[in-house]
Design an enzyme around this catalytic site. Structure first.
Site, PDB file in Angstrom:
ATOM      1  N   VAL A 233      11.456 -96.630  60.824  1.00 56.13           N
ATOM      2  CA  VAL A 233      11.078 -96.872  62.214  1.00 56.13           C
ATOM      3  C   VAL A 233      11.503 -95.712  63.104  1.00 56.13           C
ATOM      4  O   VAL A 233      10.767 -95.293  63.992  1.00 56.13           O
ATOM      5  CB  VAL A 233      11.685 -98.198  62.716  1.00 56.13           C
ATOM      6  CG1 VAL A 233      11.507 -98.342  64.225  1.00 56.13           C
ATOM      7  CG2 VAL A 233      11.040 -99.382  62.002  1.00 56.13           C
ATOM      8  N   GLU A 234      12.677 -95.168  62.850  1.00 55.62           N
ATOM      9  CA  GLU A 234      13.200 -94.101  63.705  1.00 55.62           C
ATOM     10  C   GLU A 234      12.383 -92.816  63.617  1.00 55.62           C
ATOM     11  O   GLU A 234      11.970 -92.275  64.651  1.00 55.62           O
ATOM     12  CB  GLU A 234      14.657 -93.786  63.332  1.00 55.62           C
ATOM     13  CG  GLU A 234      15.665 -94.849  63.731  1.00 55.62           C
ATOM     14  CD  GLU A 234      15.839 -94.954  65.231  1.00 55.62           C
ATOM     15  OE1 GLU A 234      15.499 -93.995  65.959  1.00 55.62           O
ATOM     16  OE2 GLU A 234      16.324 -96.004  65.685  1.00 55.62           O
ATOM     17  N   THR A 235      12.154 -92.318  62.423  1.00 56.17           N
ATOM     18  CA  THR A 235      11.537 -90.986  62.297  1.00 56.17           C
ATOM     19  C   THR A 235      10.497 -90.883  61.195  1.00 56.17           C
ATOM     20  O   THR A 235      10.116 -89.774  60.821  1.00 56.17           O
ATOM     21  CB  THR A 235      12.617 -89.916  62.023  1.00 56.17           C
ATOM     22  OG1 THR A 235      13.281 -90.228  60.782  1.00 56.17           O
ATOM     23  CG2 THR A 235      13.637 -89.843  63.150  1.00 56.17           C
TER      24      THR A 235
ATOM     25  N   TYR B 196      12.248-104.103  68.027  1.00 56.44           N
ATOM     26  CA  TYR B 196      12.759-103.056  67.147  1.00 56.44           C
ATOM     27  C   TYR B 196      13.478-103.667  65.952  1.00 56.44           C
ATOM     28  O   TYR B 196      13.224-103.305  64.798  1.00 56.44           O
ATOM     29  CB  TYR B 196      13.712-102.145  67.921  1.00 56.44           C
ATOM     30  CG  TYR B 196      14.432-101.141  67.054  1.00 56.44           C
ATOM     31  CD1 TYR B 196      13.895 -99.876  66.827  1.00 56.44           C
ATOM     32  CD2 TYR B 196      15.646-101.448  66.443  1.00 56.44           C
ATOM     33  CE1 TYR B 196      14.539 -98.957  66.011  1.00 56.44           C
ATOM     34  CE2 TYR B 196      16.302-100.530  65.627  1.00 56.44           C
ATOM     35  CZ  TYR B 196      15.748 -99.297  65.426  1.00 56.44           C
ATOM     36  OH  TYR B 196      16.383 -98.393  64.614  1.00 56.44           O
TER      37      TYR B 196
END
Length: 420
Positions: free
Chosen positions: A182-184, A385
């Site tokens: 999800v982050e990168t 998230y």
């Protein structure tokens, strides 16, 4: 790992003022009275271990920050020399010299190179008109084939390290994989802003918003930790790249989180969150463990979709991640779980929170978040998230299991030579 930006409403999908799909059933009416009288006695969730003003990823860690399309670039607008002979920067330098024994001339020379980033300022501004929260759109952005396939590849390439981190910290591999995805997107999109410029701009020239003072303090702290970290690691500060909020590397740690939670998990005596998947994996696992991850425990429980259970969920939803209701309080009010194998008698005192997942024009979805769901929101305080991280990890895990269950294709024997 979350926090940072309650204010990044464009990405975090701020809570809508309207709450669609409300149905006031008898069960809801009864629960409203029960909750009003019982709330004070409800179990309080353990407090976060995250230090005040630090991250991570909420605190010091930036989340997926804004709906920037993969590969999208910006024409950076900069103002050089803005921080040379700047009284606020001079005061900051004097403080760093006094508390950390920095060289004053060296810091002045460094800030003479720092530039004001108009782009960073634009991107941290909240949307003029907050968008309605849309769980289905958010979910589709992260739970999709490209990210799942990339997660499988990342898991396969780092299986031994993921297993080691899971055993050491008690965090399942799929949760670590979910966060990094999800982050990168497993390191594909880590940001190309100079961290020195981003942090300096937001520490001294944060835009005029209602929480400007708190945000400037947060970025000033991260700028301080950035300078301490780069000095101790022997890194030239002007070479470090990251997001427009200064989040760094595969897991998007802000400098305050790097100092507190990042690990040299590769064993080469340096922490490199941008180039070392091992360091990223160990650091994410350590972060979650330090924030109270409970090994072997669930993240969420599903509830039935009957009118009574939904009505109780509506009444009990308070928008806070901390588990405040004992499971038995909701069950006694008439809520039904949609989970096999949960011993409701032994779990009666388990603290839970109601996770509300609205989608415009659709019935709002609800589920129960446990302690581990709360821990995921320490990385990023958005319910969307945390659930996307969990669901992405589960989908990647399922794909890994399917691949391991697929028998290998038999070798195809070469046809006999016609000369034989």
């Amino acid at each position: 790992m979350t926090f940072l930006f309650d204010l990044l409403s464009r990405h975090r999908c701020p809570r809508s003022q309207s709450r669609p799909n409300r149905v006031m059933t008898r069960g809801t009416q009864a629960l409203l009275f029960m909750l009003a009288t019982a709330h004070g006695a409800a179990l309080a969730a353990p407090s976060s271990t995250a230090p005040s003003g630090s991250h991570p990823m909420i605190v010091a860690q930036a989340q997926p920050e804004t709906p920037v399309s993969p590969g999208q670039t910006f024409e950076e607008e900069i103002v050089p020399q803005r921080y040379a002979a700047n009284p606020n920067v001079d005061a900051f330098i004097n403080d760093m010299v006094a508390r950390y024994d920095f060289d004053s001339k060296a810091l002045h020379a460094l800030f003479n190179q720092a530039v004001y980033s108009k782009t960073a300022v634009k991107l941290v501004l909240p949307a003029p008109t907050p968008a309605l929260k849309d769980w289905q759109a958010y979910q589709a952005r992260f739970i999709e084939p490209v990210r799942i396939d990339a997660g499988v590849k990342f898991w396969q390439q780092n299986e031994a390290v993921l297993q080691q981190a899971s055993e050491q910290f008690g965090v399942p591999p799929e949760v670590i994989v979910g966060i990094i995805g999800v982050e990168t997107l497993y390191g594909r999109y880590m940001g190309n802003f100079r961290v020195l410029d981003a942090l300096t701009t937001l520490a001294f020239d944060y835009p005029d918003t209602s929480n400007r003072t708190q945000r400037m303090a947060l970025f000033r702290k991260n700028l301080e930790d950035f300078l301490v970290w780069t000095r101790s690691a022997g890194i030239e500060p002007t070479t470090v790249l990251g997001s427009y909020t200064g989040a760094i590397g595969i897991p998007q740690f802000l400098p305050s989180s790097i100092i507190e939670y990042a690990l040299d998990y590769e064993g080469n005596h340096r922490i490199d969150l941008r180039n070392s998947p091992a360091d990223a994996i160990g650091s994410v696992a350590n972060y979650l463990k330090q924030h109270g991850w409970e090994s072997g425990r669930p993240v969420v429980w599903h509830i039935r979709t009957d009118a009574g259970s939904i009505g109780i969920a509506q009444a009990a939803a308070h928008g806070q991640a901390e588990p405040r209701w004992a499971l038995q309080q909701l069950l006694r009010a008439g809520m039904l779980l949609d989970e096999r194998g949960v011993d409701t008698a032994s779990e009666a005192g388990t603290p839970v929170t109601v996770v509300e997942l609205p989608t415009p024009g659709q019935p709002t979805q609800y589920m129960l978040g446990l302690r581990n769901f709360y821990v995921l929101t320490r990385y990023n305080r958005s319910f969307f998230y945390a659930l996307a991280v969990y669901q992405l990890g589960e989908r990647v895990k399922a794909q890994m299991q399917a691949l391991s269950a697929t028998p290998p294709r038999p070798a195809i024997s070469a046809a006999p030579s016609a000369l034989q």
